[in-house]
Design a protein around this motif. Structure first.
Motif, mmCIF file in Angstrom:
data_model
loop_
_atom_site.group_PDB
_atom_site.id
_atom_site.type_symbol
_atom_site.label_atom_id
_atom_site.label_comp_id
_atom_site.label_asym_id
_atom_site.label_seq_id
_atom_site.Cartn_x
_atom_site.Cartn_y
_atom_site.Cartn_z
ATOM 1 N N ARG A 8 53.750 62.583 15.633
ATOM 2 C CA ARG A 8 52.733 61.419 14.848
ATOM 3 C C ARG A 8 53.784 60.664 14.632
ATOM 4 O O ARG A 8 54.597 59.241 15.098
ATOM 5 C CB ARG A 8 52.061 61.744 13.645
ATOM 6 C CG ARG A 8 51.743 59.977 13.405
ATOM 7 C CD ARG A 8 50.108 59.622 14.316
ATOM 8 N NE ARG A 8 50.099 58.454 13.883
ATOM 9 C CZ ARG A 8 50.014 57.176 14.650
ATOM 10 N NH1 ARG A 8 49.500 57.174 15.723
ATOM 11 N NH2 ARG A 8 49.526 56.016 13.795
ATOM 12 N N ILE A 9 55.919 61.419 14.544
ATOM 13 C CA ILE A 9 55.940 60.339 14.664
ATOM 14 C C ILE A 9 56.978 59.610 15.225
ATOM 15 O O ILE A 9 57.252 58.126 14.920
ATOM 16 C CB ILE A 9 57.769 61.028 13.533
ATOM 17 C CG1 ILE A 9 57.192 60.909 11.699
ATOM 18 C CG2 ILE A 9 59.221 60.619 13.636
ATOM 19 C CD1 ILE A 9 57.960 62.308 11.195
ATOM 20 N N ASN A 10 57.158 60.891 16.025
ATOM 21 C CA ASN A 10 56.925 60.529 17.983
ATOM 22 C C ASN A 10 56.814 59.161 18.483
ATOM 23 O O ASN A 10 56.955 58.287 18.694
ATOM 24 C CB ASN A 10 57.509 61.634 18.256
ATOM 25 C CG ASN A 10 58.863 62.166 18.201
ATOM 26 O OD1 ASN A 10 59.365 61.227 17.537
ATOM 27 N ND2 ASN A 10 58.496 63.538 18.147
ATOM 28 N N GLU A 11 54.663 59.383 17.846
ATOM 29 C CA GLU A 11 54.252 58.453 18.729
ATOM 30 C C GLU A 11 54.396 56.735 18.166
ATOM 31 O O GLU A 11 53.971 56.202 19.007
ATOM 32 C CB GLU A 11 52.794 58.719 18.667
ATOM 33 C CG GLU A 11 51.884 58.395 19.317
ATOM 34 C CD GLU A 11 50.682 59.409 18.434
ATOM 35 O OE1 GLU A 11 49.593 58.162 17.333
ATOM 36 O OE2 GLU A 11 49.793 60.555 19.443
ATOM 37 N N LEU A 12 54.960 56.750 16.478
ATOM 38 C CA LEU A 12 54.149 55.666 16.379
ATOM 39 C C LEU A 12 56.436 55.156 16.253
ATOM 40 O O LEU A 12 56.079 54.188 16.718
ATOM 41 C CB LEU A 12 54.639 55.871 14.765
ATOM 42 C CG LEU A 12 53.160 55.934 14.273
ATOM 43 C CD1 LEU A 12 53.476 56.359 12.848
ATOM 44 C CD2 LEU A 12 52.216 54.963 14.365
ATOM 45 N N SER A 13 57.199 55.984 17.032
ATOM 46 C CA SER A 13 58.582 55.570 16.984
ATOM 47 C C SER A 13 58.616 54.365 19.272
ATOM 48 O O SER A 13 58.828 53.555 19.156
ATOM 49 C CB SER A 13 59.439 56.453 17.224
ATOM 50 O OG SER A 13 60.449 56.001 17.652
ATOM 51 N N ARG A 14 57.396 55.566 19.357
ATOM 52 C CA ARG A 14 57.302 54.904 20.817
ATOM 53 C C ARG A 14 56.763 53.581 20.798
ATOM 54 O O ARG A 14 56.971 52.091 21.645
ATOM 55 C CB ARG A 14 56.293 55.924 21.417
ATOM 56 C CG ARG A 14 57.483 56.661 22.168
ATOM 57 C CD ARG A 14 56.993 57.596 23.240
ATOM 58 N NE ARG A 14 55.749 58.669 23.000
ATOM 59 C CZ ARG A 14 55.493 59.278 21.997
ATOM 60 N NH1 ARG A 14 56.782 59.929 21.580
ATOM 61 N NH2 ARG A 14 54.495 60.010 21.831
ATOM 62 N N LYS A 15 55.555 52.942 20.253
ATOM 63 C CA LYS A 15 54.922 52.419 20.082
ATOM 64 C C LYS A 15 55.757 50.690 19.398
ATOM 65 O O LYS A 15 55.368 49.524 19.895
ATOM 66 C CB LYS A 15 53.649 52.626 18.937
ATOM 67 C CG LYS A 15 52.275 51.265 18.759
ATOM 68 C CD LYS A 15 51.526 51.567 18.157
ATOM 69 C CE LYS A 15 50.273 50.727 18.455
ATOM 70 N NZ LYS A 15 49.160 50.447 16.790
ATOM 71 N N GLN A 16 56.404 51.540 18.560
ATOM 72 C CA GLN A 16 57.318 50.442 18.536
ATOM 73 C C GLN A 16 57.887 49.476 18.506
ATOM 74 O O GLN A 16 58.621 49.027 18.681
ATOM 75 C CB GLN A 16 58.129 51.172 16.628
ATOM 76 C CG GLN A 16 58.850 49.726 15.668
ATOM 77 C CD GLN A 16 59.766 50.780 15.058
ATOM 78 O OE1 GLN A 16 60.332 52.156 15.152
ATOM 79 N NE2 GLN A 16 60.247 49.581 13.686
ATOM 80 N N LYS A 17 59.131 50.423 19.694
ATOM 81 C CA LYS A 17 59.993 49.948 20.038
ATOM 82 C C LYS A 17 59.072 49.402 21.937
ATOM 83 O O LYS A 17 59.171 48.333 22.670
ATOM 84 C CB LYS A 17 59.989 51.368 21.444
ATOM 85 C CG LYS A 17 61.035 51.791 20.532
ATOM 86 C CD LYS A 17 62.272 53.044 21.339
ATOM 87 C CE LYS A 17 62.935 54.038 20.290
ATOM 88 N NZ LYS A 17 63.147 55.119 20.656
ATOM 89 N N ASN A 18 57.429 49.604 22.050
ATOM 90 C CA ASN A 18 56.936 48.932 23.302
ATOM 91 C C ASN A 18 55.581 47.655 23.035
ATOM 92 O O ASN A 18 55.562 46.501 23.275
ATOM 93 C CB ASN A 18 56.187 50.236 23.712
ATOM 94 C CG ASN A 18 56.469 51.529 24.693
ATOM 95 O OD1 ASN A 18 57.955 50.686 25.152
ATOM 96 N ND2 ASN A 18 56.235 52.438 24.874
ATOM 97 N N GLU A 19 55.721 47.852 21.674
ATOM 98 C CA GLU A 19 54.294 46.435 21.385
ATOM 99 C C GLU A 19 54.912 46.591 20.303
ATOM 100 O O GLU A 19 53.414 45.185 19.557
ATOM 101 C CB GLU A 19 52.831 47.343 21.610
ATOM 102 C CG GLU A 19 52.029 48.493 20.760
ATOM 103 C CD GLU A 19 51.215 49.302 21.967
ATOM 104 O OE1 GLU A 19 50.275 48.621 21.200
ATOM 105 O OE2 GLU A 19 51.676 49.251 22.756
#
Length: 78
Positions: A8-19
């Motif tokens: 979940r940490i990685n998922e949120l990190s990717r989302k933070q970078k993208n959108e």
């Protein structure tokens, strides 16, 4: 040992970078990161508490502070 929240940490990190993240997601991310750090510290301390330091002559040269901690941990288990 795997840390369940890492995905979940990685998922949120990717989302933070993208959108970007909502405030609720930012709060969740911060909380998950704190839990992750606690888990990592616990793993490191657990590993360190089982170490035995031996010099080239085969003599046990484990620092006294570590030895005391190991004895205290052993007494908690019994």
């Amino acid at each position: 040992m795997t840390i369940p929240s890492l995905h979940r940490i990685n998922e949120l990190s990717r989302k933070q970078k993208n959108e970007g993240l909502t405030q609720a997601e930012q709060d969740e991310q911060q909380q998950l990161r704190q839990e992750y750090l606690l888990a990592i510290r616990g793993q490191v301390l657990s590993t360190m508490s089982t170490l035995k330091v031996v010099d080239p002559n085969g003599d046990d040269v484990t620092p006294e502070k570590l030895r005391i901690t190991q004895q205290q941990n052993a007494s908690k288990l019994h």
